[in-house]
Scaffold this motif. Structure first.
Motif, mmCIF file in Angstrom:
data_model
loop_
_atom_site.group_PDB
_atom_site.id
_atom_site.type_symbol
_atom_site.label_atom_id
_atom_site.label_comp_id
_atom_site.label_asym_id
_atom_site.label_seq_id
_atom_site.Cartn_x
_atom_site.Cartn_y
_atom_site.Cartn_z
ATOM 1 N N LEU A 166 47.812 91.129 -15.168
ATOM 2 C CA LEU A 166 47.292 91.082 -13.803
ATOM 3 C C LEU A 166 48.381 90.724 -12.791
ATOM 4 N N HIS A 167 49.413 90.018 -13.239
ATOM 5 C CA HIS A 167 50.474 89.572 -12.342
ATOM 6 C C HIS A 167 51.604 90.583 -12.184
ATOM 7 N N GLN A 168 51.507 91.722 -12.852
ATOM 8 C CA GLN A 168 52.607 92.683 -12.847
ATOM 9 C C GLN A 168 52.667 93.518 -11.579
ATOM 10 N N ALA A 169 51.512 93.808 -10.998
ATOM 11 C CA ALA A 169 51.481 94.661 -9.800
ATOM 12 C C ALA A 169 50.173 94.432 -9.071
ATOM 13 N N GLY A 170 50.170 94.771 -7.783
ATOM 14 C CA GLY A 170 48.946 94.654 -7.002
ATOM 15 C C GLY A 170 48.626 93.219 -6.639
ATOM 16 N N CYS A 171 47.383 92.990 -6.281
ATOM 17 C CA CYS A 171 46.916 91.663 -5.852
ATOM 18 C C CYS A 171 45.501 91.471 -6.360
ATOM 19 N N PHE A 172 45.210 90.290 -6.906
ATOM 20 C CA PHE A 172 43.853 90.020 -7.387
ATOM 21 C C PHE A 172 43.399 88.639 -6.930
ATOM 22 N N VAL A 173 42.087 88.495 -6.824
ATOM 23 C CA VAL A 173 41.477 87.212 -6.445
ATOM 24 C C VAL A 173 41.050 86.502 -7.719
ATOM 25 N N ILE A 174 41.449 85.249 -7.851
ATOM 26 C CA ILE A 174 41.040 84.434 -8.989
ATOM 27 C C ILE A 174 40.175 83.292 -8.449
ATOM 28 N N PRO A 175 38.848 83.412 -8.560
ATOM 29 C CA PRO A 175 37.958 82.387 -8.006
ATOM 30 C C PRO A 175 37.900 81.168 -8.912
ATOM 31 N N ASN A 176 37.446 80.052 -8.336
ATOM 32 C CA ASN A 176 37.465 78.766 -9.035
ATOM 33 C C ASN A 176 36.053 78.231 -9.242
ATOM 34 N N PRO A 177 35.425 78.550 -10.375
ATOM 35 C CA PRO A 177 34.132 77.943 -10.696
ATOM 36 C C PRO A 177 34.317 76.473 -11.038
ATOM 37 N N TRP A 178 33.242 75.715 -10.959
ATOM 38 C CA TRP A 178 33.335 74.286 -11.241
ATOM 39 C C TRP A 178 32.453 73.875 -12.415
ATOM 40 N N ASP A 179 31.671 74.820 -12.946
ATOM 41 C CA ASP A 179 30.877 74.538 -14.131
ATOM 42 C C ASP A 179 30.625 75.850 -14.868
ATOM 43 N N VAL A 180 29.956 75.763 -16.011
ATOM 44 C CA VAL A 180 29.755 76.941 -16.837
ATOM 45 C C VAL A 180 28.927 77.996 -16.121
ATOM 46 N N GLY A 181 27.852 77.579 -15.447
ATOM 47 C CA GLY A 181 26.992 78.542 -14.763
ATOM 48 C C GLY A 181 27.725 79.334 -13.700
ATOM 49 N N SER A 182 28.552 78.656 -12.907
ATOM 50 C CA SER A 182 29.288 79.378 -11.866
ATOM 51 C C SER A 182 30.339 80.286 -12.481
ATOM 52 N N ALA A 183 30.900 79.896 -13.632
ATOM 53 C CA ALA A 183 31.872 80.756 -14.310
ATOM 54 C C ALA A 183 31.206 82.031 -14.817
ATOM 55 N N VAL A 184 30.058 81.883 -15.435
ATOM 56 C CA VAL A 184 29.335 83.050 -15.969
ATOM 57 C C VAL A 184 28.953 83.998 -14.842
ATOM 58 N N MET A 185 28.509 83.448 -13.720
ATOM 59 C CA MET A 185 28.109 84.290 -12.594
ATOM 60 C C MET A 185 29.308 85.025 -12.004
ATOM 61 N N LEU A 186 30.446 84.377 -11.910
ATOM 62 C CA LEU A 186 31.629 85.027 -11.350
ATOM 63 C C LEU A 186 32.113 86.163 -12.237
ATOM 64 N N LYS A 187 31.992 85.999 -13.543
ATOM 65 C CA LYS A 187 32.320 87.116 -14.426
ATOM 66 C C LYS A 187 31.373 88.289 -14.148
ATOM 67 N N HIS A 188 30.093 87.991 -14.008
ATOM 68 C CA HIS A 188 29.082 89.026 -13.734
ATOM 69 C C HIS A 188 29.405 89.780 -12.450
ATOM 70 N N LEU A 189 29.972 89.091 -11.470
ATOM 71 C CA LEU A 189 30.291 89.714 -10.190
ATOM 72 C C LEU A 189 31.553 90.569 -10.251
ATOM 73 N N GLY A 190 32.231 90.567 -11.375
ATOM 74 C CA GLY A 190 33.329 91.506 -11.567
ATOM 75 C C GLY A 190 34.731 90.950 -11.450
ATOM 76 N N PHE A 191 34.871 89.640 -11.278
ATOM 77 C CA PHE A 191 36.213 89.056 -11.212
ATOM 78 C C PHE A 191 36.865 89.148 -12.590
ATOM 79 N N ARG A 192 38.191 89.300 -12.590
ATOM 80 C CA ARG A 192 38.907 89.578 -13.835
ATOM 81 C C ARG A 192 39.572 88.358 -14.451
ATOM 82 N N ALA A 193 39.563 87.249 -13.739
ATOM 83 C CA ALA A 193 40.118 86.000 -14.257
ATOM 84 C C ALA A 193 39.502 84.861 -13.451
ATOM 85 N N LEU A 194 39.547 83.668 -14.020
ATOM 86 C CA LEU A 194 38.973 82.493 -13.380
ATOM 87 C C LEU A 194 39.995 81.361 -13.383
ATOM 88 N N ALA A 195 39.804 80.416 -12.477
ATOM 89 C CA ALA A 195 40.652 79.219 -12.454
ATOM 90 C C ALA A 195 39.768 77.995 -12.278
#
Length: 279
Positions: free
Chosen positions: A14-43
Motif C-alpha cells: 500500500l505504501h509503494q504508490a498512490g495514497c490511502f486512508v488508514i482509519p483508526n478504530p478504537w474497539d473491535v466493533g468499529s474495526a469490523v465496521m471499517l473493514k465492511h466500509l472498504g478500508f484496506r488497513a487499520l490503525a
C-alpha cells in the motif's frame, strides 16, 4: 500461531504508490465496521482507547501491557493489516524500547509507530541524537519481521519553538536511521505538507487529518502524501454524537438527538451477519 506475512506484505504494498486512508478504530466493533466500509488497513488510536477506558492520552496513562493486549485484539478483529500507535515505545532508553517494540511486533501488527515526545513538559522532545538512536534501535528490533516502522516527530504537538523547522530537520534523520514511514502530526498547510513530503522522499509520509484542514483526500494525494491517518478523529466524532444526545437530555429533557442515531436493526443485523464468536 497466525501467519502474519500476508497482511504485512499487503501493508508494505500500500505504501509503494498512490495514497490511502488508514482509519483508526478504537474497539473491535468499529474495526469490523471499517473493514465492511472498504478500508484496506487499520490503525489503533492511543487516544481513542484511553478515552474509552476513562483515561487521558498522556504520559503512558494506559500501561504498556494493557496497550499490547488492546493492539492484539485489534489485530484479531479483522484480517486487515493493522498499524499500532505505540506512543513513545513505553521506554526512554533504547534497551527498553527494543524489548517493547519486539513485544508489539509479536501481536501480529503490520506496522507500528514510535514518537519522539518524552512526556516531560520541561523537555518535551528527546534530544535530537537520542531520538535518532531510538529510531535506529526500533528499526533493528524489527529487522526481518516485515513490520513497517513509522517514526513520528511531535514538535508541532508539543509547541516546540520553530516546530516546523524542527520536524523537517528530524524526519530525514529518522528516515536515514531506518524508519520506513515518516510522520509529523500537526502539518496543515499545503506548502508545509509538500515540504515534508520532499524532505523524506523517496520514503512515504503519513499525514494526520483528525479535524477539517480544508483539503480533500484527492488534494492531499496530489501533494505526494502516501498515507492519511485519522488519529482520534473517528473516536471523537463518536463522542460528539454521544455528548450531543446526552446533553440534550440532561439540559432540556429532550430525546431529539436520537433521531441522528444509526438504526438498531441496521447495526444489529450487520453484526449478526459477521457470525463472530466471543474469544
Amino acid at each position: 500461531m497466525a501467519d502474519h506475512d500476508q497482511p504485512r506484505a499487503a501493508f508494505a504494498n500500500l505504501h509503494q504508490a498512490g495514497c490511502f486512508v488508514i482509519p483508526n478504530p478504537w474497539d473491535v466493533g468499529s474495526a469490523v465496521m471499517l473493514k465492511h466500509l472498504g478500508f484496506r488497513a487499520l490503525a489503533t488510536t492511543s487516544a481513542g482507547f484511553a478515552f474509552a477506558r476513562g483515561l487521558p492520552d498522556t504520559d503512558w496513562a494506559v500501561p504498556c501491557g494493557d496497550m499490547l493486549a488492546h493492539i492484539a485484539d485489534m489485530v484479531r478483529a479483522t484480517d486487515l493489516p493493522v498499524n499500532a500507535d505505540f506512543e513513545s515505545g513505553y521506554s526512554h532508553d533504547c534497551e527498553g524500547l527494543t524489548r517493547n517494540v519486539r513485544l508489539c511486533a509479536d501481536t501480529g501488527v503490520a506496522g507500528l509507530s514510535i514518537e519522539d515526545a518524552t512526556g516531560d513538559p520541561a523537555k518535551p522532545l528527546y534530544a535530537f541524537h537520542h531520538a535518532v538512536e531510538r529510531v535506529a534501535a526500533a528499526a533493528e528490533a524489527l529487522r526481518g519481521t516485515g513490520v513497517l516502522l513509522t517514526a513520528r516527530c511531535e514538535a508541532l504537538l508539543v509547541n516546540q519553538p520553530a516546530a516546523v523547522e524542527e520536524a523537517l530537520r528530524r524526519l530525514p534523520a529518522y528516515a536515514a536511521a531506518g524508519a520506513d514511514v515518516l510522520y509529523a502530526p500537526g502539518l496543515r498547510s499545503p506548502d508545509v505538507i509538500k515540504a515534508a513530503v520532499d524532505a523524506v522522499r523517496p520514503k512515504p509520509l503519513n499525514l494526520l487529518v483528525s479535524s477539517p484542514i480544508g483539503l480533500t483526500v484527492e488534494q492531499i494525494a496530489a501533494l505526494g502524501v502516501r498515507r492519511i491517518s485519522l488519529g482520534s478523529g473517528l473516536s471523537r466524532a463518536a463522542w460528539g454524537g454521544f455528548l450531543r444526545a446526552a446533553r440534550m437530555l440532561a439540559d432540556h429533557g429532550r430525546f431529539d438527538a436520537f433521531g441522528e442515531a444509526e438504526p438498531f436493526d441496521a447495526l444489529n443485523g450487520f453484526f449478526r451477519s459477521q457470525n463472530r464468536k466471543t474469544p
